[in-house]
Design an enzyme around this catalytic site. Structure first.
Site, mmCIF file in Angstrom:
data_model
loop_
_atom_site.group_PDB
_atom_site.id
_atom_site.type_symbol
_atom_site.label_atom_id
_atom_site.label_comp_id
_atom_site.label_asym_id
_atom_site.label_seq_id
_atom_site.Cartn_x
_atom_site.Cartn_y
_atom_site.Cartn_z
ATOM 1 C CG HIS A 84 31.568 -50.328 -78.675
ATOM 2 N ND1 HIS A 84 31.538 -49.115 -79.221
ATOM 3 C CD2 HIS A 84 30.864 -51.221 -79.181
ATOM 4 C CE1 HIS A 84 30.698 -49.257 -80.321
ATOM 5 N NE2 HIS A 84 30.431 -50.706 -80.269
ATOM 6 C CD GLN B 87 32.543 -47.418 -84.216
ATOM 7 O OE1 GLN B 87 33.245 -47.294 -85.222
ATOM 8 N NE2 GLN B 87 32.769 -47.012 -83.085
ATOM 9 C CG HIS C 163 30.159 -55.744 -79.117
ATOM 10 N ND1 HIS C 163 28.720 -55.726 -78.926
ATOM 11 C CD2 HIS C 163 30.685 -55.015 -80.027
ATOM 12 C CE1 HIS C 163 28.437 -54.630 -79.664
ATOM 13 N NE2 HIS C 163 29.398 -54.287 -80.331
ATOM 14 C CG ASN D 134 30.781 -54.406 -84.630
ATOM 15 O OD1 ASN D 134 31.494 -55.300 -85.334
ATOM 16 N ND2 ASN D 134 29.959 -54.460 -83.999
ATOM 17 C CG ASP E 268 24.910 -54.468 -76.180
ATOM 18 O OD1 ASP E 268 25.830 -54.135 -76.886
ATOM 19 O OD2 ASP E 268 23.707 -54.278 -76.356
#
Ligand code: DGP
Length: 127
Positions: free
Chosen positions: A110, A104, A112, A97, A35
């Site tokens: 995705h 989001q 995390h 999210n 990230d």
């Protein structure tokens, strides 16, 4: 449910090679990369290469092959980061999210994976 995928989202551009990323692991159907705004010492995003907006989209419409590949990619990332609770690591938090209430930011599925420190309570706000 009709899902609408935006081809111009940032992760679509990463998958097309238009934006660089720091890859942690890549498989046939999935990509894992750091990230850009890490919230923990380890903060990796795992995405499918297919055009899925969020997890419920993926769960409803992805092929079995894609779903297994995505799940195994999460396992590979946990192995690489040495965060599996037990002998080698101290654990992690996995979050995905979705939509407005999920806050989001990028409309490509995705997950995390955050690790490397004690992460505190899951949610900061109540109700
Ligand atoms: P979310 O709020 O769940 O949609 O999180 C989106 C995440 O994507 C956020 O933690 C920051 C990250 N991000 C946004 N733009 C980029 C980028 O260009 N590269 C990388 N590696 N991460 C990005």
């Amino acid at each position: 449910m009709a899902y609408v995928y935006d081809d111009e989202n940032i992760f679509a551009k990463i998958l097309r090679g238009e934006i660089p990323n720091t890859t942690v692991f890549e498989s046939q159907h999935s990509l894992a990369f750091n990230d850009v705004y890490p919230q923990a010492p380890h903060h990796v995003l795992v995405i499918p290469k297919g055009k899925y907006v969020n997890y419920d989209h993926f769960a409803a419409e992805a092929s079995d092959t894609e779903i297994v590949d995505f799940t195994r990619t999460i396992s590979a990332v946990c192995d690489i980061l040495e965060i599996c609770p037990g002998d080698e690591g101290n654990g992690y938090r996995m979050i995905s999210n979705a939509g407005t209430d999920g806050v989001q930011e990028v409309p490509h599925l995705h997950v995390h994976i955050c690790a490397g420190r004690e992460l505190g309570r899951m949610l900061q706000k109540t109700q």
